[in-house]
Design a protein around this motif. Sequence first.
Motif, PDB file in Angstrom:
ATOM      1  N   PHE A  76     -17.174 135.152  19.026  1.00 51.08           N
ATOM      2  CA  PHE A  76     -16.719 136.360  19.993  1.00 51.08           C
ATOM      3  C   PHE A  76     -15.441 136.855  19.989  1.00 51.08           C
ATOM      4  CE2 PHE A  76     -15.544 132.373  21.903  1.00 51.08           C
ATOM      5  CZ  PHE A  76     -14.594 132.657  22.817  1.00 51.08           C
ATOM      6  N   ASP A  77     -14.995 137.683  20.826  1.00 53.28           N
ATOM      7  CA  ASP A  77     -13.610 138.255  20.413  1.00 53.28           C
ATOM      8  C   ASP A  77     -12.509 138.226  21.580  1.00 53.28           C
ATOM      9  OD1 ASP A  77     -14.470 140.448  18.092  1.00 53.28           O
ATOM     10  OD2 ASP A  77     -15.997 140.588  19.445  1.00 53.28           O
ATOM     11  N   HIS A  78     -13.075 138.028  23.036  1.00 55.59           N
ATOM     12  CA  HIS A  78     -12.285 137.690  24.152  1.00 55.59           C
ATOM     13  C   HIS A  78     -12.504 136.647  24.792  1.00 55.59           C
ATOM     14  CE1 HIS A  78      -9.980 141.473  22.495  1.00 55.59           C
ATOM     15  NE2 HIS A  78     -10.932 141.897  22.549  1.00 55.59           N
ATOM     16  N   LEU A  79     -11.665 135.764  25.354  1.00 51.27           N
ATOM     17  CA  LEU A  79     -11.726 134.861  26.246  1.00 51.27           C
ATOM     18  C   LEU A  79     -11.110 135.210  27.628  1.00 51.27           C
ATOM     19  CD1 LEU A  79     -12.972 132.059  27.534  1.00 51.27           C
ATOM     20  CD2 LEU A  79     -10.984 130.907  26.243  1.00 51.27           C
ATOM     21  N   VAL A  80     -11.764 135.208  28.661  1.00 55.27           N
ATOM     22  CA  VAL A  80     -11.154 135.549  30.093  1.00 55.27           C
ATOM     23  C   VAL A  80     -11.316 134.381  31.067  1.00 55.27           C
ATOM     24  CG1 VAL A  80     -10.829 137.067  32.010  1.00 55.27           C
ATOM     25  CG2 VAL A  80     -11.303 138.024  29.914  1.00 55.27           C
ATOM     26  N   TYR A  81     -10.542 133.824  31.617  1.00 55.42           N
ATOM     27  CA  TYR A  81     -10.642 132.539  32.461  1.00 55.42           C
ATOM     28  C   TYR A  81     -10.121 133.129  33.882  1.00 55.42           C
ATOM     29  CZ  TYR A  81     -11.066 127.831  33.918  1.00 55.42           C
ATOM     30  OH  TYR A  81     -11.607 126.809  34.953  1.00 55.42           O
ATOM     31  N   THR A  82     -11.007 132.948  34.820  1.00 55.77           N
ATOM     32  CA  THR A  82     -10.754 133.398  36.182  1.00 55.77           C
ATOM     33  C   THR A  82     -11.329 132.335  37.255  1.00 55.77           C
ATOM     34  OG1 THR A  82     -12.808 134.826  36.329  1.00 55.77           O
ATOM     35  CG2 THR A  82     -10.737 135.878  35.641  1.00 55.77           C
ATOM     36  N   ALA A  83     -11.816 131.123  36.539  1.00 55.82           N
ATOM     37  CA  ALA A  83     -12.670 130.306  37.452  1.00 55.82           C
ATOM     38  C   ALA A  83     -11.538 129.712  38.474  1.00 55.82           C
ATOM     39  CB  ALA A  83     -13.181 129.193  36.690  1.00 55.82           C
ATOM     40  N   GLY A  84     -12.082 129.479  39.699  1.00 55.58           N
ATOM     41  CA  GLY A  84     -11.198 128.649  40.738  1.00 55.58           C
ATOM     42  C   GLY A  84     -11.814 128.584  42.099  1.00 55.58           C
ATOM     43  N   GLU A  85     -11.708 127.755  42.699  1.00 57.24           N
ATOM     44  CA  GLU A  85     -12.295 127.590  43.891  1.00 57.24           C
ATOM     45  C   GLU A  85     -11.430 128.234  45.138  1.00 57.24           C
ATOM     46  OE1 GLU A  85     -15.323 126.405  44.629  1.00 57.24           O
ATOM     47  OE2 GLU A  85     -15.371 125.732  42.607  1.00 57.24           O
ATOM     48  N   SER A  86     -11.791 128.118  46.727  1.00 63.67           N
ATOM     49  CA  SER A  86     -10.848 128.938  47.439  1.00 63.67           C
ATOM     50  C   SER A  86      -9.356 128.350  47.240  1.00 63.67           C
ATOM     51  CB  SER A  86     -11.522 128.666  48.766  1.00 63.67           C
ATOM     52  OG  SER A  86     -11.445 127.455  49.170  1.00 63.67           O
ATOM     53  N   LEU A  87      -8.366 129.184  47.690  1.00 62.99           N
ATOM     54  CA  LEU A  87      -7.015 128.514  47.608  1.00 62.99           C
ATOM     55  C   LEU A  87      -6.770 127.475  48.405  1.00 62.99           C
ATOM     56  CD1 LEU A  87      -4.958 132.157  47.641  1.00 62.99           C
ATOM     57  CD2 LEU A  87      -5.445 130.523  45.941  1.00 62.99           C
ATOM     58  N   LEU A  88      -5.720 126.877  47.960  1.00 59.87           N
ATOM     59  CA  LEU A  88      -5.471 125.597  48.886  1.00 59.87           C
ATOM     60  C   LEU A  88      -4.247 125.624  49.457  1.00 59.87           C
ATOM     61  CD1 LEU A  88      -5.996 122.511  49.180  1.00 59.87           C
ATOM     62  CD2 LEU A  88      -4.985 121.903  47.507  1.00 59.87           C
ATOM     63  N   MET A  89      -4.293 125.767  50.581  1.00 58.63           N
ATOM     64  CA  MET A  89      -3.257 126.035  51.680  1.00 58.63           C
ATOM     65  C   MET A  89      -2.822 124.858  52.463  1.00 58.63           C
ATOM     66  SD  MET A  89      -2.456 129.464  50.600  1.00 58.63           S
ATOM     67  CE  MET A  89      -1.326 130.039  52.087  1.00 58.63           C
ATOM     68  N   ALA A  90      -1.765 124.260  52.269  1.00 56.60           N
ATOM     69  CA  ALA A  90      -1.419 122.952  53.118  1.00 56.60           C
ATOM     70  C   ALA A  90       0.195 122.632  52.996  1.00 56.60           C
ATOM     71  CB  ALA A  90      -2.474 121.846  52.983  1.00 56.60           C
ATOM     72  N   GLY A  91       0.586 122.385  54.305  1.00 55.06           N
ATOM     73  CA  GLY A  91       1.730 121.885  54.074  1.00 55.06           C
ATOM     74  C   GLY A  91       1.903 120.227  53.347  1.00 55.06           C
ATOM     75  N   LEU A  92       3.067 120.075  52.834  1.00 54.43           N
ATOM     76  CA  LEU A  92       3.182 118.958  52.073  1.00 54.43           C
ATOM     77  C   LEU A  92       2.705 117.509  52.826  1.00 54.43           C
ATOM     78  CD1 LEU A  92       4.306 117.625  49.297  1.00 54.43           C
ATOM     79  CD2 LEU A  92       6.476 117.228  50.464  1.00 54.43           C
ATOM     80  N   ALA A  93       3.131 117.468  54.063  1.00 53.55           N
ATOM     81  CA  ALA A  93       2.538 116.194  54.808  1.00 53.55           C
ATOM     82  C   ALA A  93       1.165 116.186  55.071  1.00 53.55           C
ATOM     83  CB  ALA A  93       3.379 116.266  56.010  1.00 53.55           C
ATOM     84  N   GLU A  94       0.588 117.334  55.309  1.00 50.17           N
ATOM     85  CA  GLU A  94      -0.752 117.495  55.450  1.00 50.17           C
ATOM     86  C   GLU A  94      -1.789 117.310  54.305  1.00 50.17           C
ATOM     87  OE1 GLU A  94       1.313 119.910  56.769  1.00 50.17           O
ATOM     88  OE2 GLU A  94       1.785 118.593  58.556  1.00 50.17           O
ATOM     89  N   SER A  95      -1.249 117.366  53.048  1.00 52.87           N
ATOM     90  CA  SER A  95      -1.779 117.712  51.788  1.00 52.87           C
ATOM     91  C   SER A  95      -2.726 116.626  51.689  1.00 52.87           C
ATOM     92  CB  SER A  95      -0.991 118.050  50.678  1.00 52.87           C
ATOM     93  OG  SER A  95      -0.040 116.861  50.468  1.00 52.87           O
ATOM     94  N   ASP A  96      -4.034 116.845  50.907  1.00 45.90           N
ATOM     95  CA  ASP A  96      -4.859 115.943  50.373  1.00 45.90           C
ATOM     96  C   ASP A  96      -4.824 115.865  48.730  1.00 45.90           C
ATOM     97  OD1 ASP A  96      -7.258 114.434  49.453  1.00 45.90           O
ATOM     98  OD2 ASP A  96      -8.533 115.051  51.099  1.00 45.90           O
ATOM     99  N   LEU A  97      -4.313 114.673  48.528  1.00 42.09           N
ATOM    100  CA  LEU A  97      -4.009 114.629  47.081  1.00 42.09           C
ATOM    101  C   LEU A  97      -5.303 114.835  46.238  1.00 42.09           C
ATOM    102  CD1 LEU A  97      -1.019 112.130  46.592  1.00 42.09           C
ATOM    103  CD2 LEU A  97      -0.911 114.669  46.726  1.00 42.09           C
ATOM    104  N   GLY A  98      -6.263 114.223  46.634  1.00 40.00           N
ATOM    105  CA  GLY A  98      -7.434 114.377  46.056  1.00 40.00           C
ATOM    106  C   GLY A  98      -8.062 115.871  45.559  1.00 40.00           C
TER     107      GLY A  98
END
Length: 239
Positions: A76-98
């Motif tokens: 093929f000629d071109h590879l485009v990568y746009t995959a991703g789930e919803s944005l992860l918005m969380a403060g450091l203290a509340e973040s889920d590392l998993g």
Amino acid sequence: MSLRGQRVVVVGGTSGIGLAVAGAAARDGARVVVASRRQESVDAALRELPAGTEGRRLDATDEPAVRAFFERTGAFDHLVYTAGESLLMAGLAESDLGRARRFLDTRLWGAYAAVKYGAPGIREGGSVVLTTGTAGRRPLPGTSVAASLCGAMESLTRALALELAPLRVNVVSPGLVRTDVWREMSREDRAGLFESSAAALPVGRVGTPEDVAEAYLYLMRGGYSTGSVVVVDGGGLLV
């Protein structure tokens, strides 16, 4: 300066910016293959995209599946990568590392795997176009994971542009765009974000997937850009 007769693979091409890129490339004459983790998303995209578009299910975090996908795809000629789930918005203290690791698995390591196994099949004169975001250059509180991803994607792009030369590798950096990545916000909060952002942006409005898709097509068509970060943010980095 046309994609006519070329073959474009869009991983994440069944919604949002990826779907807009797939549609624009097909209208420009390309033969398009879209891939997504969910079969229902693939089926829905194929109903919307021009006839002749191919669609396949692919979990970009599954390395053997990524390898098999590109073996099946062939040249093929071109590879485009746009995959991703919803944005992860969380403060450091509340973040889920998993959850943070899963976010990076799709957006960073998924892109890495796609280029690793896809690049050998890209014909001479082809390209890779990845996706980042403006949070790496202008982070806000609660965006540490997203900002880390964006910085990593820019660095990865520059490194791959050298390692894979003369294959061209570039990345698009969208600002605020109306897509499903904001779906975890309430409708009221989302509307408030778009309204306040539109008022602040020099262009006076929030972006659409079609606005951003033009940058991907430019990078695929042009032969003199590599290692570049193309920002499409309505002037957001200026204000």
